[in-house]
Design an enzyme around this catalytic site. Structure first.
Site, mmCIF file in Angstrom:
data_model
loop_
_atom_site.group_PDB
_atom_site.id
_atom_site.type_symbol
_atom_site.label_atom_id
_atom_site.label_comp_id
_atom_site.label_asym_id
_atom_site.label_seq_id
_atom_site.Cartn_x
_atom_site.Cartn_y
_atom_site.Cartn_z
ATOM 1 N N GLU A 42 -7.561 -6.656 -4.496
ATOM 2 C CA GLU A 42 -6.697 -7.208 -5.539
ATOM 3 C C GLU A 42 -6.094 -8.530 -5.103
ATOM 4 O O GLU A 42 -5.714 -8.677 -3.927
ATOM 5 C CB GLU A 42 -5.584 -6.211 -5.888
ATOM 6 C CG GLU A 42 -6.127 -4.959 -6.539
ATOM 7 C CD GLU A 42 -5.028 -4.022 -7.052
ATOM 8 O OE1 GLU A 42 -3.833 -4.339 -6.855
ATOM 9 O OE2 GLU A 42 -5.363 -2.997 -7.663
ATOM 10 N N HIS A 52 -3.394 -4.483 -12.473
ATOM 11 C CA HIS A 52 -2.340 -3.742 -11.775
ATOM 12 C C HIS A 52 -1.005 -3.933 -12.497
ATOM 13 O O HIS A 52 -0.004 -4.362 -11.909
ATOM 14 C CB HIS A 52 -2.224 -4.162 -10.314
ATOM 15 C CG HIS A 52 -1.671 -3.079 -9.430
ATOM 16 N ND1 HIS A 52 -2.086 -2.873 -8.141
ATOM 17 C CD2 HIS A 52 -0.718 -2.126 -9.664
ATOM 18 C CE1 HIS A 52 -1.419 -1.852 -7.610
ATOM 19 N NE2 HIS A 52 -0.575 -1.380 -8.519
ATOM 20 N N ALA A 53 -1.025 -3.591 -13.771
ATOM 21 C CA ALA A 53 0.124 -3.859 -14.641
ATOM 22 C C ALA A 53 0.929 -2.610 -14.973
ATOM 23 O O ALA A 53 1.813 -2.648 -15.826
ATOM 24 C CB ALA A 53 -0.374 -4.501 -15.948
ATOM 25 N N ARG A 56 -4.844 3.885 -6.787
ATOM 26 C CA ARG A 56 -5.203 2.784 -5.896
ATOM 27 C C ARG A 56 -6.713 2.600 -6.010
ATOM 28 O O ARG A 56 -7.454 3.578 -6.122
ATOM 29 C CB ARG A 56 -4.804 3.075 -4.437
ATOM 30 C CG ARG A 56 -3.311 2.953 -4.157
ATOM 31 C CD ARG A 56 -2.831 1.507 -4.259
ATOM 32 N NE ARG A 56 -1.429 1.336 -3.876
ATOM 33 C CZ ARG A 56 -0.421 1.312 -4.731
ATOM 34 N NH1 ARG A 56 -0.656 1.488 -6.031
ATOM 35 N NH2 ARG A 56 0.810 1.107 -4.304
ATOM 36 N N GLY A 90 1.539 14.581 -9.811
ATOM 37 C CA GLY A 90 2.875 14.099 -9.505
ATOM 38 C C GLY A 90 3.594 13.605 -10.743
ATOM 39 O O GLY A 90 3.246 13.964 -11.881
#
Length: 346
Positions: A273, A292-293, A244, A162
């Site tokens: 998380e 998760h930056a 994910r 994607g």
């Protein structure tokens, strides 16, 4: 849609404050925005969200499901790329449109991927660990770190192709890395037009020096990367995940890293998380990670707020959102497509 107020709930989750910063942009619309607490159960969701026509559903651990018990709800805007925190099947069955923001941080996330790739390939965490152990000269730590990799001449396998994967391919190619992709939902010509060779799943894992995951989290992709796929990787290869956390079987990954069956990993996402400080993956010397930056830049965060306000206003005005996560939905109210005539006479 009528000119009556369109009541929108903004859940007090990740980056909700960035949405509030753009609240004044709703002044000329029918939208009335209310900040609400994030539900933690179906019962709470029904209690908190009843009576609202729209919801800006910020990222949170609870998966929004009871759409059949929210009869006034027209649409949900998930200000995220992935929408695993919304039950799309339940929303579609109930006639609730789910919009999202798939392009708000494409380039920024691709930058984080390259950071993780470079750190993992060049064995940065291992080198730092050797330094901490007292091996502080180049000759000391260099000899203690196994297989110092190089981007040039390496093979990067992109699992999924994607927006973000394509941006990563462009960056990696600039480093002299050959790119291949497992992309069953993308035509071959589209893959090759980016200078990338399309391959099968097992071939991707076997050939790669770097495997980078770019899959949405669905029932079909839960623990997609399991013991068997990791077992196909070269012992010198690294696994990168910015998709994910649950796309990877974390326990299988930990076992492989501990046993040296793969050389390292670069992670921006985890099954739970924020990651627990006791999670082995945040404490291993062959793992480089970020919390998760991927989309954490001022520009991207601003887009979250701006895009959320814009798209919920579209729904309030009777239009489909720009990007629809459940395109098969038959909406509860008739929605129009925005077009040039509409843009000329708003």
């Amino acid at each position: 849609m009528s000119s009556r107020p369109f009541h929108v709930a903004l859940t007090k989750g990740a980056r909700y404050d960035s949405v509030l910063r753009h609240k004044t942009e709703l002044e000329s619309t029918s939208v009335q925005l209310n900040v609400v607490e994030v539900p933690t159960s179906d019962d709470e969701a029904v209690d908190i969200l009843s009576g609202f026509h729209g919801v800006v559903w910020t990222h949170c651990p609870y998966r929004l499901t009871p759409f059949d018990q929210l009869p006034d709800l027209v649409g949900v805007l998930a200000p995220t790329v992935g929408v695993d925190h919304v039950d799309l099947g339940a929303a579609t069955e109930a006639g609730v449109v789910v919009g999202h923001l798939p392009a708000f941080a494409t380039e920024q996330t691709a930058d984080i991927v390259m950071f993780l790739i470079l750190g993992a390939v060049r064995r940065v965490p291992q080198a730092i660990e050797q330094w901490r152990q007292g091996k502080r000269t180049i000759s000391d730590w260099e000899g203690a770190v196994d297989h110092l990799g190089d981007m040039r001449g390496g093979v990067l396998a992109l699992i999924g192709f994607g927006r973000i994967a394509r941006a990563v391919a462009a960056r990696a190619q600039a480093f002299g890395t050959t790119c291949i992709a497992y992309a069953p939902t993308v035509s071959e010509w589209e893959v090759t037009s980016h200078g990338v060779r399309r391959v099968g799943l097992e071939e991707a894992f076997r050939e790669a020096d770097i495997v980078s995951l770019h899959l949405p989290l669905t029932d079909a992709t839960y623990h997609f990367v399991d013991e068997s796929l990791i077992g196909l990787m070269k012992p010198t290869a690294v696994l990168i995940n910015v998709a994910r956390g649950a796309v990877v079987d974390e326990e299988a990954l930990v076992r492989a890293l501990r046993a040296g069956r793969i050389a390292g990993a670069g992670l921006d996402v985890f099954e739970s998380e924020p990651p627990d400080p006791e999670n082995p993956l945040v404490n291993m010397s062959n793992v480089i990670w970020t919390p998760h930056a991927g989309g954490s830049t001022d520009i991207a965060i601003n887009r979250v707020g701006q895009g959320s306000i814009e798209q919920i206003a579209w729904m309030a005005e009777g239009y489909w959102p720009r990007h629809i996560a459940n395109p098969d939905v038959v909406p509860r109210v008739k929605l129009r497509r925005r077009g040039y005539k509409d843009s000329e006479t708003p």
